[in-house]
Design a protein around this motif. Structure first.
Motif: not given
Ligand SMILES: NC(=O)C1=CN([C@@H]2O[C@H](COP(=O)(O)OP(=O)(O)OC[C@H]3O[C@@H](n4cnc5c(N)ncnc54)[C@H](O)[C@@H]3O)[C@@H](O)[C@H]2O)C=CC1
Ligand SMILES: O=C([O-])CC(=O)C(=O)O
Length: 269
Positions: A194-208
């Motif tokens: 989820a952190a890897t996704l967020s660093l790519t996104y530039g914001q917090d990804a939403w996690v379920r």
């Protein structure tokens, strides 16, 4: 010239990386290893044909071209500093640590001033290539849904805090949802992705996070929406035989990243 690798963490991922180097699958030498658990470290060393040195962190960084962190989120600040202050490269597996913005800024600035590079493998997820391309434009939403067997979530701080009996679920059940920066603290050994996704996104990804009593694989589903369109990826990961929390693909992605670092031709985003 083979690159010299220093490995911090001789668990499930560390063992696979060391074995790949020992087999000659990566143009690298395993120069040194360090683990706070001597049992894990000795087991790894015994299994290698080419024995690495056992040294403390600072010396390990000194002996390496690239330091591989495959230990824990708590280890990341020290390991990153030991490598980057010497201008050495680092590969980080416990990516959740980088959701601490201050630490991430410090790591980026150390890398910039010393010339050391920071590698963050895509780990146990798929689709990071597309997400990376999509993030050049505008991304509107990134959602990760991770479905795991009870054994893989056992011991997570969130589960312990809520006194959750994971064996009591009879069908797939959503046990958590929240922003990645919170999720990586609640489930530090489960959603580094989820952190890897967020660093790519530039914001917090939403996690379920879903617990599935019948699951035998770790499933990660990523949905991203933005100017590019909509992306859905799903991977059904075989858990590592040495650690049910960790998918085998995560170790393979670390090996692929190391290989990539040694190649002149690189494929993919
Ligand atoms: N980015 C990704 O996609 C993924 C990341 N991970 C993360 O990668 C890391 C390694 O995963 P595994 O090999 O499965 O874990 P593991 O628990 O099998 O092995 C970790 C090893 O590191 C050692 N260790 C822990 N803290 C240490 C420290 N401060 N200094 C020295 N040694 C230390 C432990 O004694 C253990 O031998 C974990 O943080 C895990 O959560 C795991 C799966 C996917
Ligand atoms: O290996 C996995 O399935 C994901 C994982 O543990 C993590 O991201 O921390």
């Amino acid at each position: 010239m083979p690159i010299k690798v220093g490995l911090v963490g001789c668990g499930a991922i560390g063992f696979e990386i060391a074995s790949a180097i020992d087999r000659g699958d990566v143009n690298a030498d395993l120069a040194a290893v360090f683990d706070r658990n001597p049992k894990n470290m000795n087991r790894l060393i015994e299994a290698m044909r080419n024995k690495p040195e056992v040294v403390e962190l600072e010396e390990l960084a000194e002996l390496s071209d690239i330091v591989v962190e495959a230990a824990s989120q708590a280890a990341v600040p020290q390991v990153a500093e030991a490598a980057l202050k010497r201008g050495k490269d680092i590969m980080i597996m416990s990516v959740g640590a980088l959701m601490d913005r201050e630490l991430y800024r410090r790591i980026c600035s150390m890398a910039e001033s010393s010339g050391g590079r920071v590698y963050i493998p895509s780990g146990a997820i798929t689709g990071l290539d597309g997400l990376k391309s999509a993030s050049v434009g505008r991304l509107k939403r990134v959602v990760l849904t991770s479905t795991k067997p009870p054994a893989s979530l056992e011991g997570a701080p969130y589960v312990v805090e809520k006194n959750m009996d994971l064996r009591s679920f009879r069908e797939p059940t959503l046990i958590y949802e929240g922003p990645a920066s919170e999720a990586v603290r609640a489930f530090p050994a489960n959603v580094n992705v989820a952190a890897t996704l967020s660093l790519t996104y530039g914001q917090d990804a939403w996690v379920r996070i879903v617990v599935d009593p019948k699951a035998t694989v770790n499933v990660h589903e990523v949905v991203a929406e933005g100017d590019f369109g909509r992306m859905v990826t799903r991977v059904e990961n075989v858990p590592s035989p040495r650690n049910p929390r960790t998918s085998y693909l995560a170790a393979l992605s670390a090996i692929a990243t190391l290989r990539n670092a040694t190649l002149n031709v690189r494929i993919g985003t």
